[in-house]
Scaffold this motif. Sequence first.
Motif, PDB file in Angstrom:
ATOM      1  N   ALA A 175       0.834  -1.210   0.000  1.00  0.00           N
ATOM      2  CA  ALA A 175       0.000   0.000   0.000  1.00  0.00           C
ATOM      3  C   ALA A 175       0.865   1.255   0.000  1.00  0.00           C
ATOM      4  N   ALA A 176       1.939   1.254   0.754  1.00  0.00           N
ATOM      5  CA  ALA A 176       2.843   2.406   0.766  1.00  0.00           C
ATOM      6  C   ALA A 176       3.538   2.566  -0.585  1.00  0.00           C
TER       7      ALA A 176
ATOM      8  N   ASP B 200       1.074   4.097  -2.911  1.00  0.00           N
ATOM      9  CA  ASP B 200       0.964   5.535  -2.619  1.00  0.00           C
ATOM     10  C   ASP B 200       2.131   6.314  -3.219  1.00  0.00           C
ATOM     11  N   ARG B 201       3.348   5.767  -3.154  1.00  0.00           N
ATOM     12  CA  ARG B 201       4.514   6.445  -3.730  1.00  0.00           C
ATOM     13  C   ARG B 201       4.377   6.549  -5.249  1.00  0.00           C
TER      14      ARG B 201
ATOM     15  N   THR C  54       1.805   9.251  -5.951  1.00  0.00           N
ATOM     16  CA  THR C  54       2.421  10.556  -5.701  1.00  0.00           C
ATOM     17  C   THR C  54       3.350  10.947  -6.851  1.00  0.00           C
TER      18      THR C  54
ATOM     19  N   HIS D 257      -4.075   4.955  -9.656  1.00  0.00           N
ATOM     20  CA  HIS D 257      -4.468   3.635  -9.154  1.00  0.00           C
ATOM     21  C   HIS D 257      -5.795   3.268  -9.794  1.00  0.00           C
TER      22      HIS D 257
END
Length: 119
Positions: A78-79, A82-83, A86, A91
């Motif tokens: 998940a991280a 997110d990166r 960003t 997604h």
Amino acid sequence: MARLAMITVDTTDARALAAWWAKILGGTVADDNEGWFCTVSAPELPLVLGFQKVDDPTPGKNRLHLDLDLEPGETNRAAAVDRLVTAGATHIEQHTISGFTWDVLADPDGNRFCLGDPH
């Protein structure tokens, strides 16, 4: 016999998309060719990615896509998603089949790719 040497993506802006993938993969734009055909090389990439400038890329869902794994030592998908978001990815969705989960994303040009967890 032949050997797979490169995967090439059609795009309207080869420089921008090559730079984006180089950033995501920790690589470099190896060849620019005046912006009409750019290549990306990366230490963990077993072949070269090519980005070819075309007037009209094929519309719709791409028939071929890249599957990425988490970086060594990374355990939080998940991280990582997110990166990527960003950094400019979109997604699309998440899937789970037989205990394996992966995320479908799109690069800034809309080309889909997946991020799985090899663990």
